[in-house]
Structure formats: C-alpha cells, structure tokens
Design a protein around this motif. Structure first.
Motif, PDB file in Angstrom:
ATOM      1  N   ASP A 207      43.986  54.694  43.496  1.00  0.00           N
ATOM      2  CA  ASP A 207      42.917  55.230  42.647  1.00  0.00           C
ATOM      3  C   ASP A 207      42.535  54.277  41.516  1.00  0.00           C
ATOM      4  O   ASP A 207      41.353  54.134  41.197  1.00  0.00           O
ATOM      5  N   TYR A 208      43.529  53.650  40.890  1.00  0.00           N
ATOM      6  CA  TYR A 208      43.203  52.821  39.734  1.00  0.00           C
ATOM      7  C   TYR A 208      42.396  51.584  40.134  1.00  0.00           C
ATOM      8  O   TYR A 208      41.609  51.067  39.340  1.00  0.00           O
ATOM      9  N   VAL A 209      42.578  51.104  41.370  1.00  0.00           N
ATOM     10  CA  VAL A 209      41.768  49.973  41.835  1.00  0.00           C
ATOM     11  C   VAL A 209      40.331  50.432  42.076  1.00  0.00           C
ATOM     12  O   VAL A 209      39.372  49.747  41.688  1.00  0.00           O
ATOM     13  N   HIS A 210      40.136  51.611  42.684  1.00  0.00           N
ATOM     14  CA  HIS A 210      38.789  52.146  42.884  1.00  0.00           C
ATOM     15  C   HIS A 210      38.107  52.416  41.534  1.00  0.00           C
ATOM     16  O   HIS A 210      36.907  52.165  41.380  1.00  0.00           O
ATOM     17  N   ALA A 211      38.872  52.909  40.571  1.00  0.00           N
ATOM     18  CA  ALA A 211      38.306  53.164  39.250  1.00  0.00           C
ATOM     19  C   ALA A 211      37.842  51.871  38.592  1.00  0.00           C
ATOM     20  O   ALA A 211      36.775  51.830  37.962  1.00  0.00           O
ATOM     21  N   ALA A 212      38.611  50.805  38.745  1.00  0.00           N
ATOM     22  CA  ALA A 212      38.213  49.514  38.178  1.00  0.00           C
ATOM     23  C   ALA A 212      36.946  48.991  38.842  1.00  0.00           C
ATOM     24  O   ALA A 212      36.077  48.406  38.178  1.00  0.00           O
ATOM     25  N   ILE A 222      40.537  42.312  38.664  1.00  0.00           N
ATOM     26  CA  ILE A 222      41.247  43.358  39.406  1.00  0.00           C
ATOM     27  C   ILE A 222      42.444  42.771  40.135  1.00  0.00           C
ATOM     28  O   ILE A 222      43.540  43.349  40.153  1.00  0.00           O
ATOM     29  N   HIS A 226      45.510  44.009  38.036  1.00  0.00           N
ATOM     30  CA  HIS A 226      45.784  45.320  38.599  1.00  0.00           C
ATOM     31  C   HIS A 226      46.592  45.269  39.897  1.00  0.00           C
ATOM     32  O   HIS A 226      47.443  46.125  40.125  1.00  0.00           O
ATOM     33  N   ASN A 230      51.490  44.851  40.420  1.00  0.00           N
ATOM     34  CA  ASN A 230      52.146  45.911  41.176  1.00  0.00           C
ATOM     35  C   ASN A 230      52.950  45.382  42.357  1.00  0.00           C
ATOM     36  O   ASN A 230      53.672  46.165  43.002  1.00  0.00           O
TER      37      ASN A 230
END
Length: 321
Positions: A207-212, A222, A226, A230
């Motif tokens: 989700d956090y990658v899609h949000a970025a 990214i 991001h 990880n």
C-alpha cells in the motif's frame, strides 16, 4: 494507648502495600518492554558468540592493517641487503624473503590491499545490484525483460577467465588495483540483483508504494527510500559476505598470477610466492596465510551472525529478544 497507635500502624501497612504494588508494576512494565527492530537485531547479534568472535577478529585485523606501518621501520619495498631468507628475528618479526624484504611489512601491506579490494568490491556490487534489480522489477515491461536477459547473459560468461585476461594487462601498474576492483564488481553483482528483483516484485505491490505513486513521488525516490530500505536485511548480509567473496576471488587470481603483481603485493600474491617454500622456509607462507584465514573467518562469522539476527525464524545465537 493501643487505640491511638492503630491508625499509624494501618497507615504504615498501607504505605508498604502501595510500595510493593508499585515495584511489581515496574517489574511487569520492564518485563513487557517493547523493543524496536534495530534493538532486537542488535540483542540477537551480540548474543551470538560466534558473531562476537568475528567482530573481535575483524577489529584486530583492521587495527593491524592501520597500525602495521608504524610498528616497524621497514616498508614493504625496502630491502635489507645481506639478510636474504632470514628466519624471524627481533629485527624482522616475520623474517625476510629471497630479496631481503621484510615479511611483516609485506604481510601488512598485502592485508591492507586485500581489505581495500574486499570492501570496495562489496560496496560497488551490492549497491549496483540493489539499484539494478529493484529498478527492473519496479518498472517492469521491456525494462524487466532486458534486465533479465542481461542477468542470464552475465551468468554464462566465464568471469574468472575474463578477469584474468583483462587484469593481466594492468596488474603491475598503479591503476591495476582500481581496474581489479571494477572487474570483480562487474562480474559479482548478478546473483544479488536477481534476488533483489524477486523481493521487489512483492514489495512494489504494498500500500505505501501505491500511495507514493499517487502522490507523484519520483520513481527513483520510491526505489531508494521506500523499496530498498524494506529489503535492507538482504543487502546487509550480501555486503558482509561479499567482502569475504571478493577477498577470496582476489586471492585466487593473485595466487595463479593474474591479480596483483610485483611491485604491488596482496595476501594472494604473497601466498602464491611462498607456497613453493612452505616446507623449507615456512615464514614466507604461514604469516599471509594465517592472516587471510583469520580475516575470512571473521567476516563469515559476522555475516552468519547478521543473517541469524535479521531472520525472525532463526534460533541460532539469538536466544530471547
């Protein structure tokens, strides 16, 4: 009189009960304290006795490489004429070779050269493999197809032979060490990039990658800020083990005469030059070989300790977090 003392006694008993409850609460809080991931990893690593031994061994090796030139009056290219193939003594701690050069100074110089090559190669190849593999998986499409084709191509190229041929031209020059580092890094990143690509395929759908992406964050940001953090556990382990792998590759090539060449020295070139006299003049072979074994063992112990500390399912050396 007893009636007057009873309220005071009750107050003291109540105070004692409160203090006991406070102490029990503090102990319960301390027992249930939550640690950050970094603290957990550090605790698991330092509880691994083998990893601690590796840290101590590598620290000694690094100190020897840094302080070595200040411990003797001889440099690795100086010759003590008239003292050829002399056994270890107070003047020459590790003896001398057939040219009268001090073996302690040469071993320390070879150690420094091998350490520089090992850490530089590991840094370059791990960094490039991370960026290449993550970019291939993130962009997908023709970028991923080209990256996969290039990785497959690099895997079938005889890297040892290619490095031997190219480095043979530059081995005796000052630029030979830099060329050697670039060659080892150029052929050492392939397997790591494939693993990074596989991990990025799963991370990029979080989700956090899609949000970025929806916030119009640049792709390079990214990937660097991001995605790569990880999968940093893999990169840390790969860097640590890459140091040992690079040193071993340099040693093998120099042993066969394709790596660092005279007047430059490395542990591999010293071992290659002294192996013929290992039985007759052991001081030419044992010191560089012993230093190499300690260095490789220490780095491998640290790498294994990092792997166990970063792997939640591992029970090796971690104990309770």
């Amino acid at each position: 009189m007893p009636d007057q003392l009873s309220p005071m006694a009750n107050a003291n008993e109540l105070r004692a009960v409160k203090e006991k409850l406070t102490a029990q609460t503090a102990e319960r809080i301390a027992a249930t304290k939550r640690y950050s991931r970094r603290q957990i990893v550090a605790r698991r690593f330092w509880r691994n006795k083998t990893a601690v031994f590796g840290v101590v061994g590598l620290t000694v090796i690094l100190l020897a490489a840094v302080l070595g030139p200040y411990l003797t009056e001889w440099s690795f290219f100086d010759r003590d004429r008239g003292h050829y193939l002399k056994a270890p003594s107070a003047e020459h701690w590790f003896g001398t070779d057939k040219r009268g050069r001090d073996m302690f100074a040469m071993t320390m110089e070879g150690l420094r050269k091998s350490l520089i090559i090992g850490f530089a190669v590991a840094l370059i190849q791990t960094g490039w493999a991370a960026l290449f593999g993550a970019s291939a998986a993130y962009f997908g499409g023709w970028v991923d197809k080209f990256a996969t084709w290039l990785i497959d191509l690099m895997l079938v190229i005889p890297s040892f032979l290619m490095i031997a041929i190219i480095s043979n031209r530059f081995g005796a020059e000052r630029s030979g060490v830099l060329v050697f580092i670039l060659l080892l890094a150029a052929f050492g990143w392939v397997l790591t990039s494939r693993v990074v690509r596989s991990l990025t395929m799963s991370v990029k759908n979080l989700d956090y990658v899609h949000a970025a992406k929806y916030m119009s964050v640049p792709s390079r940001t990214i990937i660097v800020r991001h995605i790569l953090p990880n999968i940093s556990s893999l990169l840390i382990i790969d860097f640590t083990l890459g140091v040992a792998s690079a040193v071993l590759s340099e040693t093998s090539l120099s042993y066969f005469g394709f790596g660092i060449k005279d007047p430059q020295v490395s542990l591999g070139s010293l071992i290659g030059a002294g192996q013929a006299s290992a039985l007759t003049h052991p001081w030419l072979f044992i010191p560089p070989a012993f230093v190499l074994v300690i260095m490789l063992a220490s780095v491998n112990f640290i790498g294994d300790g990092m792997r166990d500390a970063l792997d939640p399912s591992s029970k090796s050396g971690g104990g309770k977090a």
